[in-house]
Design a protein around this motif. Structure first.
Motif, PDB file in Angstrom:
ATOM      1  N   LYS A 111      -5.786   9.697   7.773  1.00 44.21           N
ATOM      2  CA  LYS A 111      -5.140   8.485   8.272  1.00 44.21           C
ATOM      3  C   LYS A 111      -4.056   7.990   7.329  1.00 44.21           C
ATOM      4  O   LYS A 111      -3.802   6.801   7.237  1.00 44.21           O
ATOM      5  CB  LYS A 111      -6.175   7.377   8.490  1.00 44.21           C
ATOM      6  CG  LYS A 111      -7.234   7.718   9.508  1.00 44.21           C
ATOM      7  CD  LYS A 111      -6.691   7.733  10.903  1.00 44.21           C
ATOM      8  CE  LYS A 111      -7.810   7.980  11.904  1.00 44.21           C
ATOM      9  NZ  LYS A 111      -7.365   8.049  13.275  1.00 44.21           N
ATOM     10  N   THR A 112      -3.427   8.891   6.596  1.00 44.48           N
ATOM     11  CA  THR A 112      -2.299   8.611   5.696  1.00 44.48           C
ATOM     12  C   THR A 112      -2.687   7.785   4.474  1.00 44.48           C
ATOM     13  O   THR A 112      -1.843   7.527   3.634  1.00 44.48           O
ATOM     14  CB  THR A 112      -1.157   7.871   6.419  1.00 44.48           C
ATOM     15  OG1 THR A 112      -1.523   6.518   6.658  1.00 44.48           O
ATOM     16  CG2 THR A 112      -0.803   8.548   7.720  1.00 44.48           C
TER      17      THR A 112
ATOM     18  N   ASN B 144     -17.747  -2.271  -2.673  1.00 46.85           N
ATOM     19  CA  ASN B 144     -17.043  -1.734  -1.509  1.00 46.85           C
ATOM     20  C   ASN B 144     -17.395  -0.255  -1.370  1.00 46.85           C
ATOM     21  O   ASN B 144     -16.892   0.588  -2.110  1.00 46.85           O
ATOM     22  CB  ASN B 144     -15.529  -1.911  -1.677  1.00 46.85           C
ATOM     23  CG  ASN B 144     -14.737  -1.327  -0.517  1.00 46.85           C
ATOM     24  OD1 ASN B 144     -15.273  -1.076   0.558  1.00 46.85           O
ATOM     25  ND2 ASN B 144     -13.454  -1.124  -0.732  1.00 46.85           N
ATOM     26  N   CYS B 145     -18.284   0.072  -0.415  1.00 46.75           N
ATOM     27  CA  CYS B 145     -18.724   1.445  -0.211  1.00 46.75           C
ATOM     28  C   CYS B 145     -17.833   2.161   0.807  1.00 46.75           C
ATOM     29  O   CYS B 145     -17.356   1.553   1.757  1.00 46.75           O
ATOM     30  CB  CYS B 145     -20.170   1.470   0.278  1.00 46.75           C
ATOM     31  SG  CYS B 145     -21.354   0.860  -0.932  1.00 46.75           S
ATOM     32  N   PHE B 146     -17.641   3.460   0.606  1.00 39.96           N
ATOM     33  CA  PHE B 146     -16.719   4.268   1.417  1.00 39.96           C
ATOM     34  C   PHE B 146     -15.323   3.646   1.317  1.00 39.96           C
ATOM     35  O   PHE B 146     -14.640   3.410   2.311  1.00 39.96           O
ATOM     36  CB  PHE B 146     -17.175   4.341   2.881  1.00 39.96           C
ATOM     37  CG  PHE B 146     -18.606   4.766   3.043  1.00 39.96           C
ATOM     38  CD1 PHE B 146     -18.950   6.118   3.028  1.00 39.96           C
ATOM     39  CD2 PHE B 146     -19.621   3.825   3.188  1.00 39.96           C
ATOM     40  CE1 PHE B 146     -20.274   6.518   3.165  1.00 39.96           C
ATOM     41  CE2 PHE B 146     -20.942   4.211   3.326  1.00 39.96           C
ATOM     42  CZ  PHE B 146     -21.289   5.560   3.316  1.00 39.96           C
ATOM     43  N   ALA B 147     -14.910   3.402   0.089  1.00 43.48           N
ATOM     44  CA  ALA B 147     -13.725   2.578  -0.184  1.00 43.48           C
ATOM     45  C   ALA B 147     -12.416   3.268   0.138  1.00 43.48           C
ATOM     46  O   ALA B 147     -11.382   2.611   0.268  1.00 43.48           O
ATOM     47  CB  ALA B 147     -13.721   2.153  -1.657  1.00 43.48           C
ATOM     48  N   TYR B 148     -12.415   4.592   0.215  1.00 43.81           N
ATOM     49  CA  TYR B 148     -11.205   5.385   0.403  1.00 43.81           C
ATOM     50  C   TYR B 148     -10.182   5.011  -0.683  1.00 43.81           C
ATOM     51  O   TYR B 148     -10.470   5.129  -1.858  1.00 43.81           O
ATOM     52  CB  TYR B 148     -10.663   5.227   1.813  1.00 43.81           C
ATOM     53  CG  TYR B 148      -9.681   6.310   2.203  1.00 43.81           C
ATOM     54  CD1 TYR B 148      -9.911   7.642   1.858  1.00 43.81           C
ATOM     55  CD2 TYR B 148      -8.528   6.012   2.899  1.00 43.81           C
ATOM     56  CE1 TYR B 148      -9.017   8.643   2.198  1.00 43.81           C
ATOM     57  CE2 TYR B 148      -7.631   7.008   3.249  1.00 43.81           C
ATOM     58  CZ  TYR B 148      -7.879   8.322   2.894  1.00 43.81           C
ATOM     59  OH  TYR B 148      -6.973   9.303   3.229  1.00 43.81           O
ATOM     60  N   THR B 149      -8.996   4.502  -0.319  1.00 45.87           N
ATOM     61  CA  THR B 149      -8.006   4.169  -1.358  1.00 45.87           C
ATOM     62  C   THR B 149      -8.055   2.688  -1.756  1.00 45.87           C
ATOM     63  O   THR B 149      -7.109   2.185  -2.362  1.00 45.87           O
ATOM     64  CB  THR B 149      -6.588   4.533  -0.891  1.00 45.87           C
ATOM     65  OG1 THR B 149      -6.293   3.839   0.327  1.00 45.87           O
ATOM     66  CG2 THR B 149      -6.461   6.030  -0.658  1.00 45.87           C
TER      67      THR B 149
ATOM     68  N   PHE C 110       0.845  -1.190   0.000  1.00 46.64           N
ATOM     69  CA  PHE C 110       0.000   0.000   0.000  1.00 46.64           C
ATOM     70  C   PHE C 110       0.879   1.238   0.000  1.00 46.64           C
ATOM     71  O   PHE C 110       1.821   1.343   0.785  1.00 46.64           O
ATOM     72  CB  PHE C 110      -0.901   0.035   1.241  1.00 46.64           C
ATOM     73  CG  PHE C 110      -1.951  -1.033   1.258  1.00 46.64           C
ATOM     74  CD1 PHE C 110      -3.195  -0.808   0.687  1.00 46.64           C
ATOM     75  CD2 PHE C 110      -1.706  -2.267   1.841  1.00 46.64           C
ATOM     76  CE1 PHE C 110      -4.169  -1.790   0.703  1.00 46.64           C
ATOM     77  CE2 PHE C 110      -2.673  -3.257   1.864  1.00 46.64           C
ATOM     78  CZ  PHE C 110      -3.908  -3.015   1.282  1.00 46.64           C
ATOM     79  N   GLN C 111       0.547   2.176  -0.880  1.00 44.09           N
ATOM     80  CA  GLN C 111       1.264   3.449  -0.887  1.00 44.09           C
ATOM     81  C   GLN C 111       0.596   4.388   0.112  1.00 44.09           C
ATOM     82  O   GLN C 111      -0.630   4.541   0.123  1.00 44.09           O
ATOM     83  CB  GLN C 111       1.240   4.062  -2.285  1.00 44.09           C
ATOM     84  CG  GLN C 111       2.109   5.301  -2.420  1.00 44.09           C
ATOM     85  CD  GLN C 111       2.132   5.827  -3.841  1.00 44.09           C
ATOM     86  OE1 GLN C 111       1.466   6.807  -4.161  1.00 44.09           O
ATOM     87  NE2 GLN C 111       2.884   5.165  -4.706  1.00 44.09           N
TER      88      GLN C 111
END
Length: 410
Positions: free
Chosen positions: A215-216, A240-245, A206-207
């Motif tokens: 949260k970086t 995948n809801c509210f998936a962010y990255t 993960f980058q």
């Protein structure tokens, strides 16, 4: 050394203080007591004595650090070392990103430390934390080899921990409002981390960006839940809801999901998810990112009759105080009702809450109410709380904020 300020506390607090609860609220200290934030004080309640840091603002006036002695640099080094030992199993599994210190959970209330490779990120939740900053930097450096240490500050007047202090506490924050302070990130020691820093979690890359992002870019408290989702994903269409990255999406792709759709309204998140997919040489043809509000998209899927075999809900916290608890309960019911209508018969819903104001039982009540509203039944097959790097002291139930429930939809 100057004599410590002495504060006499009401006897009604003695039972929980003896048990080890670390907070003393402002309405429990004498009204005439005023000290600068970061002042060490000695609190007394009957024959109980504790040493804590005073905070001049916010509902929590004193955070108790020790009942045996006034904390020293050596004392702090021992607390940091104890927390380091607790995370050994993560290092043995090759995980290079985790929460090294979880505030009250590790006996250091008001602050957390996240480790990303050889870079540590300190986050504080009280003004008085500056009194510990130099000691903490020395303790971190003495425990393991680091290249840099950052400080992220975000002070709020809050009634409870939300860690995604994590956050929470505890976890993905709500959109900023006027009463929420902007977080500030600064390098305290060492050299800056590269903006394309890569960490490893259960064999996935993960980058992360330590200078920017919520949260970086990686929510550490869901690490084991992501791995659980991997084992459920084979041959399923996943939403995948509210998936962010896209962390849950990566695990689903590695778990041989047939197709994965990630949804989040945030700018730049689609590109970040694509970067993570490429880092792991996963099949991008099986992944789609939709930049849209999750409530609106679920509504449209309900109208279209679109269904998924596995649906993941990991929304932001819906309540930051007790006053918002009932509104949060309604929001969870509404969101899960929409999600249940989008799950194929016999499919699975994985739903999470990072709202510390909502208990585990209250969250399951919201899911049950959602099922009634949607005309569905939800069979729970798995429940989880926080992982080993987010420990919850038995005497501090407020530290338990994360709920993760997986069930079959009928």
């Amino acid at each position: 050394m100057a004599k410590l300020p002495h504060i006499q506390l009401p006897n009604t607090l003695k039972e929980r203080l003896v048990q080890g609860h670390p907070w003393v609220y402002r309405n429990h200290v004498p009204a005439q007591m005023h000290f600068p934030s970061g002042t060490w004080v000695r609190a007394q309640c009957g024959n109980w004595t504790g040493y804590g840091l005073w905070d001049a603002n916010g509902p929590i006036a004193i955070r108790i650090f020790s009942e045996q002695q006034l904390p020293t640099p050596q004392w702090l080094r021992e607390q940091v070392g104890s927390a380091w030992d607790l995370r050994l199993s993560l290092r043995e599994k090759g995980c290079t990103a985790y929460r090294w210190l979880f505030g009250e959970g590790d006996g250091l209330p008001g602050l957390t430390v996240d480790l990303y490779g050889q870079f540590a990120v300190i986050q504080t939740y009280m003004e008085g934390a500056t009194a510990l900053q130099d000691w903490l930097i020395d303790a971190l450096k003495a425990t393991t080899s680091l290249q840099g240490i950052y400080l992220r500050t975000q002070h709020r007047n809050r009634e409870s921990i939300d860690n995604k202090p994590e956050p929470k506490t505890g976890h993905k924050p709500e959109p900023k409002t006027e009463n929420q302070a902007e977080s500030k990130v600064e390098l305290l020691w060492g050299k800056p981390a590269p903006t394309d820093l890569v960490v490893i979690e259960h064999g996935l890359n993960f980058q992360v960006n330590l200078q920017a992002g919520q949260k970086t870019g990686l929510f550490l408290d869901h690490r084991e839940n992501r791995r659980f989702i991997e084992g459920l994903s084979q041959d399923r269409d996943v939403l995948n809801c509210f998936a962010y990255t896209g962390a849950f999406s990566l695990y689903a792709l590695r778990g041989k999901a047939r197709q994965v759709t990630s949804v989040d309204i945030g700018k730049g998140l689609a590109e970040a998810a694509s970067t993570n997919i490429a880092l792991n040489q996963l099949d991008s043809q099986r992944h789609t990112f939709v930049t849209q509000d999750c409530f609106n998209l679920l509504n449209s899927y309900v109208e279209q009759g679109r269904r998924f075999d596995l649906l993941i809900l990991d929304p932001p916290s819906f309540a930051k105080s007790k006053q918002n608890r009932h509104a949060a309960q309604r929001a969870y019911t509404k969101l899960n009702a929409l999600a249940l209508r989008c799950v194929a018969p016999g499919g699975l819903l994985a739903t999470a809450s990072c709202t510390s104001q909502i208990s585990t039982e209250a969250f399951k009540e919201a899911i049950a109410a959602a099922g009634a509203s949607a005309g569905r039944r939800f069979q729970i097959i798995h429940e989880a709380g926080q992982p080993v790097d987010h420990p919850v002291p038995a005497q501090f139930p407020e530290g338990r904020y994360l709920k993760f429930v997986v069930g079959r939809v009928r």
